[in-house]
Design a protein around this motif. Structure first.
Motif, PDB file in Angstrom:
ATOM      1  N   LEU A 130      -3.720   3.789   8.963  1.00  0.00           N
ATOM      2  CA  LEU A 130      -3.579   5.060   8.244  1.00  0.00           C
ATOM      3  C   LEU A 130      -2.135   5.547   8.245  1.00  0.00           C
ATOM      4  O   LEU A 130      -1.619   6.013   7.231  1.00  0.00           O
ATOM      5  CB  LEU A 130      -4.477   6.123   8.878  1.00  0.00           C
ATOM      6  CG  LEU A 130      -5.927   6.183   8.424  1.00  0.00           C
ATOM      7  CD1 LEU A 130      -6.659   7.291   9.180  1.00  0.00           C
ATOM      8  CD2 LEU A 130      -6.032   6.435   6.924  1.00  0.00           C
ATOM      9  N   ALA A 131      -1.461   5.437   9.406  1.00  0.00           N
ATOM     10  CA  ALA A 131      -0.120   6.001   9.539  1.00  0.00           C
ATOM     11  C   ALA A 131       0.897   5.284   8.666  1.00  0.00           C
ATOM     12  O   ALA A 131       1.830   5.912   8.136  1.00  0.00           O
ATOM     13  CB  ALA A 131       0.323   5.950  11.002  1.00  0.00           C
ATOM     14  N   PHE A 132       0.743   3.970   8.459  1.00  0.00           N
ATOM     15  CA  PHE A 132       1.737   3.194   7.726  1.00  0.00           C
ATOM     16  C   PHE A 132       1.494   3.193   6.220  1.00  0.00           C
ATOM     17  O   PHE A 132       2.284   2.629   5.458  1.00  0.00           O
ATOM     18  CB  PHE A 132       1.763   1.742   8.225  1.00  0.00           C
ATOM     19  CG  PHE A 132       2.461   1.583   9.552  1.00  0.00           C
ATOM     20  CD1 PHE A 132       3.199   2.616  10.087  1.00  0.00           C
ATOM     21  CD2 PHE A 132       2.367   0.400  10.261  1.00  0.00           C
ATOM     22  CE1 PHE A 132       3.844   2.480  11.311  1.00  0.00           C
ATOM     23  CE2 PHE A 132       3.008   0.247  11.480  1.00  0.00           C
ATOM     24  CZ  PHE A 132       3.749   1.301  12.007  1.00  0.00           C
ATOM     25  N   GLU A 133       0.406   3.809   5.766  1.00  0.00           N
ATOM     26  CA  GLU A 133       0.104   3.761   4.340  1.00  0.00           C
ATOM     27  C   GLU A 133       1.081   4.620   3.543  1.00  0.00           C
ATOM     28  O   GLU A 133       1.460   5.716   3.948  1.00  0.00           O
ATOM     29  CB  GLU A 133      -1.319   4.232   4.081  1.00  0.00           C
ATOM     30  CG  GLU A 133      -1.729   4.090   2.623  1.00  0.00           C
ATOM     31  CD  GLU A 133      -3.204   4.314   2.412  1.00  0.00           C
ATOM     32  OE1 GLU A 133      -3.873   3.402   1.892  1.00  0.00           O
ATOM     33  OE2 GLU A 133      -3.692   5.399   2.790  1.00  0.00           O
ATOM     34  N   SER A 134       1.488   4.104   2.376  1.00  0.00           N
ATOM     35  CA  SER A 134       2.333   4.839   1.435  1.00  0.00           C
ATOM     36  C   SER A 134       2.023   4.320   0.037  1.00  0.00           C
ATOM     37  O   SER A 134       1.211   3.408  -0.130  1.00  0.00           O
ATOM     38  CB  SER A 134       3.817   4.643   1.757  1.00  0.00           C
ATOM     39  OG  SER A 134       4.210   3.305   1.492  1.00  0.00           O
ATOM     40  N   ARG A 135       2.673   4.869  -0.964  1.00  0.00           N
ATOM     41  CA  ARG A 135       2.445   4.388  -2.331  1.00  0.00           C
ATOM     42  C   ARG A 135       2.779   2.916  -2.460  1.00  0.00           C
ATOM     43  O   ARG A 135       2.127   2.182  -3.217  1.00  0.00           O
ATOM     44  CB  ARG A 135       3.282   5.205  -3.331  1.00  0.00           C
ATOM     45  CG  ARG A 135       3.145   4.717  -4.779  1.00  0.00           C
ATOM     46  CD  ARG A 135       1.706   4.866  -5.272  1.00  0.00           C
ATOM     47  NE  ARG A 135       1.433   4.086  -6.476  1.00  0.00           N
ATOM     48  CZ  ARG A 135       0.920   2.868  -6.486  1.00  0.00           C
ATOM     49  NH1 ARG A 135       0.633   2.256  -5.350  1.00  0.00           N
ATOM     50  NH2 ARG A 135       0.679   2.238  -7.617  1.00  0.00           N
ATOM     51  N   GLU A 136       3.793   2.443  -1.752  1.00  0.00           N
ATOM     52  CA  GLU A 136       4.171   1.034  -1.817  1.00  0.00           C
ATOM     53  C   GLU A 136       3.277   0.161  -0.939  1.00  0.00           C
ATOM     54  O   GLU A 136       3.265  -1.062  -1.099  1.00  0.00           O
ATOM     55  CB  GLU A 136       5.627   0.848  -1.379  1.00  0.00           C
ATOM     56  CG  GLU A 136       6.651   1.410  -2.342  1.00  0.00           C
ATOM     57  CD  GLU A 136       6.731   2.929  -2.277  1.00  0.00           C
ATOM     58  OE1 GLU A 136       6.368   3.498  -1.217  1.00  0.00           O
ATOM     59  OE2 GLU A 136       7.135   3.556  -3.271  1.00  0.00           O
ATOM     60  N   HIS A 137       2.530   0.787  -0.025  1.00  0.00           N
ATOM     61  CA  HIS A 137       1.749   0.011   0.938  1.00  0.00           C
ATOM     62  C   HIS A 137       0.324   0.536   1.034  1.00  0.00           C
ATOM     63  O   HIS A 137      -0.076   1.101   2.056  1.00  0.00           O
ATOM     64  CB  HIS A 137       2.405   0.069   2.330  1.00  0.00           C
ATOM     65  CG  HIS A 137       3.880  -0.129   2.308  1.00  0.00           C
ATOM     66  ND1 HIS A 137       4.785   0.873   2.593  1.00  0.00           N
ATOM     67  CD2 HIS A 137       4.621  -1.218   2.000  1.00  0.00           C
ATOM     68  CE1 HIS A 137       6.016   0.420   2.472  1.00  0.00           C
ATOM     69  NE2 HIS A 137       5.945  -0.851   2.115  1.00  0.00           N
ATOM     70  N   PRO A 138      -0.492   0.373  -0.012  1.00  0.00           N
ATOM     71  CA  PRO A 138      -1.914   0.723   0.113  1.00  0.00           C
ATOM     72  C   PRO A 138      -2.558  -0.106   1.217  1.00  0.00           C
ATOM     73  O   PRO A 138      -2.364  -1.314   1.295  1.00  0.00           O
ATOM     74  CB  PRO A 138      -2.488   0.372  -1.264  1.00  0.00           C
ATOM     75  CG  PRO A 138      -1.309   0.335  -2.187  1.00  0.00           C
ATOM     76  CD  PRO A 138      -0.164  -0.146  -1.361  1.00  0.00           C
ATOM     77  N   MET A 139      -3.318   0.540   2.072  1.00  0.00           N
ATOM     78  CA  MET A 139      -3.887  -0.130   3.241  1.00  0.00           C
ATOM     79  C   MET A 139      -5.403  -0.302   3.119  1.00  0.00           C
ATOM     80  O   MET A 139      -6.147  -0.051   4.071  1.00  0.00           O
ATOM     81  CB  MET A 139      -3.541   0.658   4.508  1.00  0.00           C
ATOM     82  CG  MET A 139      -2.088   0.574   4.889  1.00  0.00           C
ATOM     83  SD  MET A 139      -1.648  -1.070   5.497  1.00  0.00           S
ATOM     84  CE  MET A 139       0.102  -0.847   5.823  1.00  0.00           C
ATOM     85  N   HIS A 140      -5.863  -0.724   1.944  1.00  0.00           N
ATOM     86  CA  HIS A 140      -7.289  -1.015   1.812  1.00  0.00           C
ATOM     87  C   HIS A 140      -7.500  -2.510   1.616  1.00  0.00           C
ATOM     88  O   HIS A 140      -6.636  -3.218   1.107  1.00  0.00           O
ATOM     89  CB  HIS A 140      -7.899  -0.232   0.635  1.00  0.00           C
ATOM     90  CG  HIS A 140      -7.159  -0.390  -0.658  1.00  0.00           C
ATOM     91  ND1 HIS A 140      -6.331   0.589  -1.168  1.00  0.00           N
ATOM     92  CD2 HIS A 140      -7.111  -1.422  -1.541  1.00  0.00           C
ATOM     93  CE1 HIS A 140      -5.811   0.170  -2.316  1.00  0.00           C
ATOM     94  NE2 HIS A 140      -6.273  -1.048  -2.556  1.00  0.00           N
TER      95      HIS A 140
END
Length: 455
Positions: A12-22
Motif C-alpha cells: 500500500l505504501a509504495f503505490e503511486s500512479r506509476e506503480h499500481p500495486m494490484h
C-alpha cells in the motif's frame, strides 16, 4: 479496523500512479454448446446479483490524520457491486489484440482507495465466440497462490453444474485447521512475539549467513543493470501465450530438473534473446526473484495477505548452451531453497524482507539511480487447476495471471498451470519495454532449444 501485516503495508505504501500495486488475471471461457446469444449477459446479471460480500472484499485503506493510511483496513458497510462488477464488449472484429488492448488499459489503472480494492469485468465480443473475465485485486489483499485457490473454488470440474460462484461471496473451506488459523494472532503480534526468539536463536541467524558466506545464496545488489531496471510509467503492455505441459515435463524427465527449473530456463533463454535483439545483453547473468509459497494448508485458505519467501535465482543468461544454463539455474534454486527450508516461517519472511529491502529503497526520491539492483525481474509460477474446470458450463480455456512491474523492475513474468497447459502472462512498462508482443516467440524458441538439446 484491522492492522496490515508488514509486507501488505509495503504494497500500500509504495503505490503511486506509476506503480499500481494490484495483481490480476485474464480468464478466457468457451461457452457450452447449448449457450444462447444472451449467455454472457445473463451470466453478468447473475454475478452482479451476488450481494453477500465477504469481509476481505469490503476492505479499503483506513483514513488517518486526513489521509489514507497504509497501516490499517477499514470495512465498507455497503459495496456498490455495479461499480466493482462491470460488463464490456470489444469492437468488431474482436480479436485477441483487441482484448489485450482493453486489458492493458484496465491493468494500468489504479484502484479507488475510497472503495474496496478489487474489480471484475466480464468482456464479450471475441470473434471466436469465447468471453473473458478480467479480475484485479490489490496485492495487499491477496497473494498469487491465495488468488489462484480462490479462483479454483469459484469453478467446478462438473460441466453440468450451472451454479455461479463468485470470489467476493465464496467462503473459505470450514475445517478445524482453518478455524484455528482465523483465530491466531495477527502477523504483527506473531512477529513481535518471535523477535526475541529470532535474536536468541543463533541457528536461525547463522543458517542464512552460512549460505551467504559459502555462496549458496544468490545475493541482492549483484544483478547487472539492464534495460528493465529503470524508472517506469503507469501504462502497461501485456503479452500472453499457453504451452502444453507435456513439452515441459519431457524436458524435466530427461534432465532431472523440476518443472519450475524448466520454466526459468525458458524465461532465461527468452530474456537472453530479447536483450540481444535490443543490443542490451549484459556480461553478467540476470538475477530473478522467485516467490515461494510458505503457507500451511490451513493458512492457504483462512489467512489473508501475503506469506511468501523470496528466492533469488541465477538465470545464467551469460551462457550460450541451453543445458548448461538449465543446470546452473537448477543448482541455484536448489541451494537457495535448502537455506530457506531450514528456517522457521517468520525467519524465512524476515530474510526475504532483507533480500528485497534494496528494491524498496529504489523507489525513494534520490535513490532511483542505484548502480546495482536487488534483482532484474520477478518470475512467479503459481499452481492452478490440474483438470478442466467450468463456470456455469463454460470451460476455462486459458487463465493468464497478470502481476506487477515495479520501479526499476519494468517486466514481470507470471505463469500458472491450467489443466494440461502452462499459461504465461507477461506484463511490462509500456514506455520502457518495447516489442513485448514478441516475447512469447522468444519463450517458444527457448523451449524448442531445450527440446533439441535433450533429443
Amino acid at each position: 479496523m484491522d492492522f496490515l501485516n508488514p509486507l501488505d503495508a509495503i504494497f500500500l505504501a509504495f503505490e503511486s500512479r506509476e506503480h499500481p500495486m494490484h495483481v490480476g488475471g485474464l480468464q478466457l471461457f468457451e461457452p457450452p454448446a447449448d449457450a444462447g446469444p444472451e449467455f454472457a449477459r445473463e451470466l453478468y446479471e447473475t454475478m452482479a446479483a451476488a450481494t453477500e460480500v465477504r469481509p476481505r472484499f469490503r476492505r479499503h485503506p483506513s483514513r488517518m490524520f486526513g489521509g489514507f493510511s497504509s497501516l490499517a483496513w477499514s470495512h465498507a458497510e455497503n459495496v456498490d457491486l455495479h461499480y466493482h462488477v462491470r460488463r464490456s464488449a470489444l469492437p468488431s472484429p474482436g480479436g485477441m489484440g483487441d482484448l489485450l488492448d482493453l486489458t492493458e488499459r484496465l491493468h494500468g489503472q489504479l484502484l479507488d482507495r475510497h472503495r474496496p480494492l478489487w474489480e471484475t469485468r466480464l468482456i464479450e465480443g471475441l470473434d471466436d465466440g469465447r468471453f473473458a473475465v478480467y479480475v484485479k485485486m490489490h496485492h495487499a489483499l491477496i497473494d498469487g497462490v491465495s488468488a489462484m485457490r480462490l479462483l479454483q473454488r469459484t469453478l467446478t470440474d462438473d460441466p453440468l453444474d450451472t451454479r455461479v460462484r463468485v470470489p467476493w461471496v465464496t467462503p473459505p473451506p470450514v475445517t478445524k485447521d482453518a478455524f484455528e488459523a482465523e483465530h491466531v494472532d495477527s502477523p504483527w503480534q506473531q512477529l513481535r512475539r518471535a523477535l526475541p526468539r529470532i535474536i536468541r536463536n543463533s541457528r536461525s541467524i547463522a543458517t542464512p549467513l552460512r549460505g551467504i558466506i559459502d555462496g549458496r545464496l544468490t545475493l541482492p545488489m549483484t544483478a547487472p543493470p539492464t534495460m528493465f531496471n529503470v524508472p517506469i510509467g503507469g501504462a502497461r503492455s501485456i503479452a500472453v501465450r499457453s504451452w502444453p505441459m507435456e513439452r515441459v515435463n519431457a524436458i524435466r524427465t530427461a534432465t532431472g530438473a523440476t518443472v519450475n527449473d524448466v520454466v526459468l530456463a525458458m524465461s532465461a533463454a527468452a530474456l537472453r534473446a530479447y536483450l540481444i535483439e535490443h543490443d542490451a545483453l549484459p556480461a553478467d547473468p540476470l538475477i530473478a526473484m522467485v516467490p515461494v509459497n510458505i503457507r500451511s494448508a490451513a493458512e492457504s485458505d483462512a489467512s489473508e495477505g501475503n506469506i511468501v519467501a523470496a528466492c533469488l535465482a541465477n538465470l545464467a543468461t551469460h551462457l550460450d548452451d541451453p543445458i548448461e544454463r538449465l543446470t546452473a539455474i537448477s543448482t541455484s534454486m536448489r541451494e537457495t531453497k535448502q537455506v530457506f527450508t531450514q528456517l522457521p516461517k517468520l525467519e524465512a519472511m524476515a530474510l526475504s524482507a532483507l533480500l528485497m529491502t534494496p528494491l524498496g529503497v529504489s523507489v525513494i526520491p534520490g535513490f532511483e539511480g542505484l548502480p546495482r539492483m536487488p534483482f532484474n525481474l520477478v518470475i512467479s509460477n503459481v499452481p492452478g487447476p490440474r483438470k478442466p474446470v467450468y463456470m456455469q458450463g463454460a470451460r476455462l480455456d486459458s487463465n493468464y495471471p497478470l502481476s506487477i512491474p515495479f520501479d526499476s523492475q519494468a517486466m514481470n513474468i507470471t505463469l500458472t498451470s491450467n489443466s494440461e497447459n502452462l499459461d504465461f502472462g507477461i506484463v511490462g512498462c509500456r514506455r520502457t519495454v518495447p516489442d513485448l508482443d514478441r516475447f512469447p516467440d522468444h519463450l517458444e524458441a527457448g523451449l524448442a532449444e531445450l527440446e533439441r538439446a535433450v533429443a
